[in-house]
Design a protein around this motif. Structure first.
Motif, PDB file in Angstrom:
ATOM      1  N   HIS A 167       0.830  -1.208   0.000  1.00 25.29           N
ATOM      2  CA  HIS A 167       0.000   0.000   0.000  1.00 25.29           C
ATOM      3  C   HIS A 167       0.868   1.262   0.000  1.00 25.29           C
ATOM      4  CE1 HIS A 167      -3.741  -2.131   1.845  1.00 25.29           C
ATOM      5  NE2 HIS A 167      -3.773  -2.141   0.530  1.00 25.29           N
ATOM      6  N   THR A 168       0.528   2.182  -0.865  1.00 26.55           N
ATOM      7  CA  THR A 168       1.184   3.493  -0.851  1.00 26.55           C
ATOM      8  C   THR A 168       0.605   4.330   0.295  1.00 26.55           C
ATOM      9  OG1 THR A 168      -0.524   4.483  -2.228  1.00 26.55           O
ATOM     10  CG2 THR A 168       1.326   3.450  -3.385  1.00 26.55           C
ATOM     11  N   ALA A 169       1.234   5.467   0.561  1.00 28.55           N
ATOM     12  CA  ALA A 169       0.721   6.382   1.594  1.00 28.55           C
ATOM     13  C   ALA A 169      -0.709   6.797   1.263  1.00 28.55           C
ATOM     14  CB  ALA A 169       1.631   7.597   1.706  1.00 28.55           C
ATOM     15  N   GLU A 170      -0.981   7.018  -0.024  1.00 31.86           N
ATOM     16  CA  GLU A 170      -2.346   7.410  -0.439  1.00 31.86           C
ATOM     17  C   GLU A 170      -3.339   6.270  -0.178  1.00 31.86           C
ATOM     18  OE1 GLU A 170       0.396   7.835  -2.675  1.00 31.86           O
ATOM     19  OE2 GLU A 170       0.564   9.844  -1.818  1.00 31.86           O
ATOM     20  N   ASN A 171      -2.932   5.053  -0.495  1.00 29.82           N
ATOM     21  CA  ASN A 171      -3.792   3.881  -0.244  1.00 29.82           C
ATOM     22  C   ASN A 171      -4.158   3.824   1.237  1.00 29.82           C
ATOM     23  OD1 ASN A 171      -1.831   1.604  -2.367  1.00 29.82           O
ATOM     24  ND2 ASN A 171      -3.457   3.018  -2.920  1.00 29.82           N
ATOM     25  N   ARG A 172      -3.135   4.007   2.087  1.00 26.86           N
ATOM     26  CA  ARG A 172      -3.362   3.888   3.543  1.00 26.86           C
ATOM     27  C   ARG A 172      -4.310   4.958   4.027  1.00 26.86           C
ATOM     28  NH1 ARG A 172       3.052   2.566   4.795  1.00 26.86           N
ATOM     29  NH2 ARG A 172       3.025   0.889   3.283  1.00 26.86           N
ATOM     30  N   GLU A 173      -4.098   6.166   3.527  1.00 25.69           N
ATOM     31  CA  GLU A 173      -4.941   7.294   3.939  1.00 25.69           C
ATOM     32  C   GLU A 173      -6.394   7.033   3.554  1.00 25.69           C
ATOM     33  OE1 GLU A 173      -4.829  11.985   2.917  1.00 25.69           O
ATOM     34  OE2 GLU A 173      -2.908  10.912   2.851  1.00 25.69           O
ATOM     35  N   LEU A 174      -6.578   6.551   2.336  1.00 26.72           N
ATOM     36  CA  LEU A 174      -7.931   6.259   1.872  1.00 26.72           C
ATOM     37  C   LEU A 174      -8.585   5.192   2.746  1.00 26.72           C
ATOM     38  CD1 LEU A 174      -8.980   5.863  -1.814  1.00 26.72           C
ATOM     39  CD2 LEU A 174      -9.706   4.148  -0.166  1.00 26.72           C
TER      40      LEU A 174
END
Ligand code: AMP
Ligand code: ZN
Ligand code: FE
Ligand code: FE
Length: 284
Positions: free
Chosen positions: A222-229
């Motif tokens: 997971h990218t940082a964006e994936n995690r945030e979402l």
């Protein structure tokens, strides 16, 4: 430290459950989940090797497919292994993995690779769930490629012409079976685009309606964006967030404990199972 997603050689990991337990102790884990693909076959050995200081969460990573053909992995944890419907569902998936492997091998053979089902079976431990990593190991043994990573990048990834899906339940059906068996359902690496198409954030509403308990947020794919979402989705539906290594022994770069689950989140998750089923060592 709590790591809620690992594999042994009862699926496509390379460590035995005994080795996995020993390495978990060495890595300083306090809780580890064993989650082999579509099976509970490694549970007994893992329990046998448990020593005080490490708690064991028994589970399985259930292969799922959405109606529009997207592959989803659902972690079922803390369920009753005697539940017949869940056992039957996992057995059906394991059976389908065999026919699917024959199809992948036929496509590779047509393209000139000299590889047979016997070659693949030679890479599989007794009683283990068959998967593409075993085919990768066979191609490596035959000298075609050097690592599972290389085989997946070149011929076995989900968008490859050699890729064949196997029958699997929908995520909703898998969640319902895990819940009916008293366990908890956590969707694994939901936004990992390394694995082909991923589910939309909107689909979580239906998973929650089916009984979804948690989302694996902290995972190397997971990218940082994936995690945030995913943190946002978890907050919206009051779901537990987890983190885990998805350790496969030498079969992947993932290292035990590289991601972990917050103790308070694990407590929330465990309280959603219908019984206390975490295994604690009593001897050794
Ligand atoms: P299958 O269950 O047969 O569809 O194979 C999927 C398995 O292959 C998953 O457990 C992944 O962990 C593993 N896998 C996917 N990509 C890679 C990769 N690049 N290197 C090693 N293993 C991989
Ligand atoms: Zn795997
Ligand atoms: Fe997975
Ligand atoms: Fe996994």
């Amino acid at each position: 430290m709590i790591d809620l997603h690992t594999h042994s050689n009862f699926s496509d990991g390379t460590d035995t459950p005994a080795e996995l337990i020993n390495k978990a102790h060495a890595a300083g884990l306090t809780t580890i989940a064993l989650t082999d693909h579509d099976t509970v076959a490694g549970w007994d050995e893992a329990q046998e090797w448990l020593r005080p200081g490490l708690d064991l969460v028994l589970g399985s990573e259930i292969s799922c497919q959405t109606d529009d053909g997207i592959s989803v992995h659902m972690l079922g944890l803390l369920f009753d292994p005697k539940n017949q419907a869940l056992r039957t569902m996992m057995a059906a998936t394991r059976d389908n993995r065999v026919g699917r492997m024959h199809k992948i091998i036929a496509r590779l053979t047509a393209a000139g690779y000299e590889i047979s089902m016997e070659d693949v079976e030679a890479e599989l431990s007794d009683g283990a769930t068959l998967g593409r990593p075993h085919l990768a190991d066979a191609l490596i043994s035959k000298g075609y490629m050097k690592s599972r990573e290389e085989v997946f990048a070149e011929v076995l990834h989900n968008d490859s012409p050699f890729y064949v899906a196997h029958y699997s339940p929908t995520p909703e059906v898998a969640i319902a079976h895990i819940k009916a068996a008293g366990g908890v359902a956590v969707i694994a690496h939901a936004m990992s685009s390394l694995r082909g198409r991923v589910v939309s954030p909107e689909s979580f509403e239906s998973y929650v309606a089916a009984g979804l308990d948690g989302i694996e947020v902290f995972h190397r794919d997971h990218t940082a964006e994936n995690r945030e979402l995913l943190v946002g989705v978890a907050a919206e539906f009051d779901l537990v967030t987890t983190g885990a290594s998805d350790y496969h022994g030498n079969g992947k770069l993932n290292q035990l404990a590289e991601f972990h689950t917050a103790p308070a989140e694990f407590e929330r998750l465990e309280s959603r199972a219908n019984q206390r089923r975490v295994v604690r060592a009593t001897k050794r």
